[in-house]
Design a protein around this motif. Structure first.
Motif, PDB file in Angstrom:
ATOM      1  N   THR A  59      -0.973  -8.139  -1.105  1.00 41.79           N
ATOM      2  CA  THR A  59      -0.849  -7.555   0.228  1.00 41.79           C
ATOM      3  C   THR A  59      -0.950  -8.628   1.297  1.00 41.79           C
ATOM      4  O   THR A  59      -0.173  -8.653   2.261  1.00 41.79           O
ATOM      5  CB  THR A  59      -1.943  -6.494   0.431  1.00 41.79           C
ATOM      6  OG1 THR A  59      -1.874  -5.546  -0.639  1.00 41.79           O
ATOM      7  CG2 THR A  59      -1.760  -5.776   1.755  1.00 41.79           C
ATOM      8  N   SER A  62       2.309 -10.605   1.529  1.00 37.31           N
ATOM      9  CA  SER A  62       3.390  -9.905   2.218  1.00 37.31           C
ATOM     10  C   SER A  62       3.149  -9.827   3.717  1.00 37.31           C
ATOM     11  O   SER A  62       4.078  -9.999   4.521  1.00 37.31           O
ATOM     12  CB  SER A  62       3.552  -8.501   1.630  1.00 37.31           C
ATOM     13  OG  SER A  62       3.951  -8.562   0.276  1.00 37.31           O
ATOM     14  N   SER A  87       7.370  -5.031   1.886  1.00 35.50           N
ATOM     15  CA  SER A  87       6.666  -3.904   1.274  1.00 35.50           C
ATOM     16  C   SER A  87       6.970  -3.814  -0.220  1.00 35.50           C
ATOM     17  O   SER A  87       6.063  -3.639  -1.045  1.00 35.50           O
ATOM     18  CB  SER A  87       7.063  -2.598   1.971  1.00 35.50           C
ATOM     19  OG  SER A  87       6.752  -2.640   3.356  1.00 35.50           O
ATOM     20  N   VAL A  91       5.113  -4.477  -4.767  1.00 37.60           N
ATOM     21  CA  VAL A  91       5.437  -3.840  -6.044  1.00 37.60           C
ATOM     22  C   VAL A  91       5.904  -4.889  -7.054  1.00 37.60           C
ATOM     23  O   VAL A  91       5.504  -4.863  -8.226  1.00 37.60           O
ATOM     24  CB  VAL A  91       6.515  -2.765  -5.841  1.00 37.60           C
ATOM     25  CG1 VAL A  91       6.838  -2.073  -7.158  1.00 37.60           C
ATOM     26  CG2 VAL A  91       6.070  -1.748  -4.805  1.00 37.60           C
ATOM     27  N   THR A 137      -0.010  -0.679  -6.860  1.00 39.44           N
ATOM     28  CA  THR A 137       0.792  -1.151  -5.736  1.00 39.44           C
ATOM     29  C   THR A 137       0.803  -0.189  -4.563  1.00 39.44           C
ATOM     30  O   THR A 137       1.221  -0.579  -3.475  1.00 39.44           O
ATOM     31  CB  THR A 137       2.242  -1.376  -6.188  1.00 39.44           C
ATOM     32  OG1 THR A 137       2.844  -0.106  -6.508  1.00 39.44           O
ATOM     33  CG2 THR A 137       2.301  -2.268  -7.417  1.00 39.44           C
ATOM     34  N   THR A 141       1.276  -1.485  -0.700  1.00 41.17           N
ATOM     35  CA  THR A 141       2.605  -1.231  -0.144  1.00 41.17           C
ATOM     36  C   THR A 141       2.518  -0.422   1.142  1.00 41.17           C
ATOM     37  O   THR A 141       3.210  -0.718   2.129  1.00 41.17           O
ATOM     38  CB  THR A 141       3.468  -0.492  -1.170  1.00 41.17           C
ATOM     39  OG1 THR A 141       3.506  -1.244  -2.392  1.00 41.17           O
ATOM     40  CG2 THR A 141       4.878  -0.309  -0.654  1.00 41.17           C
ATOM     41  N   ILE A 166       8.329   3.596  -4.194  1.00 41.28           N
ATOM     42  CA  ILE A 166       7.301   2.945  -5.006  1.00 41.28           C
ATOM     43  C   ILE A 166       7.454   3.289  -6.493  1.00 41.28           C
ATOM     44  O   ILE A 166       7.503   2.383  -7.335  1.00 41.28           O
ATOM     45  CB  ILE A 166       5.898   3.295  -4.493  1.00 41.28           C
ATOM     46  CG1 ILE A 166       5.668   2.664  -3.115  1.00 41.28           C
ATOM     47  CG2 ILE A 166       4.821   2.820  -5.468  1.00 41.28           C
ATOM     48  CD1 ILE A 166       4.353   3.045  -2.480  1.00 41.28           C
TER      49      ILE A 166
END
Length: 273
Positions: A59, A62, A87, A91, A137, A141, A166
């Motif tokens: 996280t 990202s 996002s 994943v 995830t 996400t 997802i």
């Protein structure tokens, strides 16, 4: 004095029994869905403590990429591509990279022999592990998507599309990661392949497609996560074309089925060696 054969005595240990009574009754064959649920719960409880720090890293990675890209890309379609790609990158980090490492280490350490002795279908092992890793995830996400919308000023009205992105993108990437881990001859190679796959998702998913050369765009279309990125990016528009969104999600679903089937075949192949 008469002699009676011992095998005709009622209490004799040599008494002959019927063949049907001698055969042990076998238990019912394990069904797919109960086995899948059992493997999923076991994997979820096993990886809960070990994977949470890695999920934080995914996280944070990202979010950091979006902050860096804020001063590079313009608003509009480019901002939508960056937020959607960042996002889905969460994943890819967990479902592709970590799952490839997990199955690579499981094969090298002989852990597949443990699953092979259990009355569990091979598909349940692959799907259970893939589902458990993909479940990690969801928080990262969602946090990444919300932060990106706030950072780039994008609408949040259609964030519910993540509920489809997802699991479908996660299935496609998890199947690919499991197949890479099971087919790699060495765990180091499985780790390398997982890292390369995540790097491809980073470079080809986060960067706007309009700025890429034609050859790179073709490579981008071969990546399963691309269609999850496209579906999520289209939802940011004022009037999303839901037909295209559903089409991208359908491609993700088909790729997910194929990749999980390949991973199941790779599991059978690795388990019998």
């Amino acid at each position: 004095m008469s002699v009676v054969p011992a095998d005709v005595l009622p209490g004799s240990a040599l008494a002959v029994e019927e063949p049907a009574a001698c055969a042990a009754e076998l238990g019912p064959r394990a069904r797919l869905w109960p086995s899948l649920a059992a493997v999923y719960r076991a994997q979820l409880s096993r990886a809960r403590v070990a994977r949470i720090p890695l999920l934080f890293v995914a996280t944070f990675q990202s979010v950091g990429i979006m902050i860096l890209m804020r001063g590079v890309v313009d608003d509009g379609a480019e901002a939508q591509a960056v937020v959607a790609g960042s996002s889905v990158l969460v994943v890819a980090f967990v479902a592709l990279n970590l799952l490839a490492q997990y199955f690579g280490q499981l094969r090298a350490s002989g852990g597949l022999d443990h699953y092979a002795t259990l009355p569990v279908p091979p598909a349940a092992v692959v799907l259970g592990a893939a589902g458990a890793y993909a479940s990690f995830t969801v928080p990262g996400t969602v946090v990444t998507a919300v932060f990106g919308c706030v950072l780039f000023g994008l609408p949040m009205a259609h964030l519910w599309v993540l509920m489809a992105v997802i699991p479908l993108a996660g299935a496609a990437l998890a199947g690919l990661g499991a197949a890479l881990g099971l087919l790699a001859p060495r765990p180091e190679l499985a780790t390398l392949l997982g890292q390369l796959g995540m790097s491809a998702a980073l470079l080809l998913g986060v960067l706007p497609a309009d700025r890429m050369p034609e050859v790179v765009r073709f490579t981008r279309d071969l990546l399963p996560s691309t269609y999850g990125v496209e579906a999520f990016a289209r939802s940011f528009g004022p009037h999303p074309d839901w037909a295209f969104v559903l089409g991208d999600l359908a491609v993700c679903g088909v790729v997910g089925v194929v990749s999980l089937a390949v991973a199941t075949w790779a599991y059978r192949r690795a388990a019998v060696r």
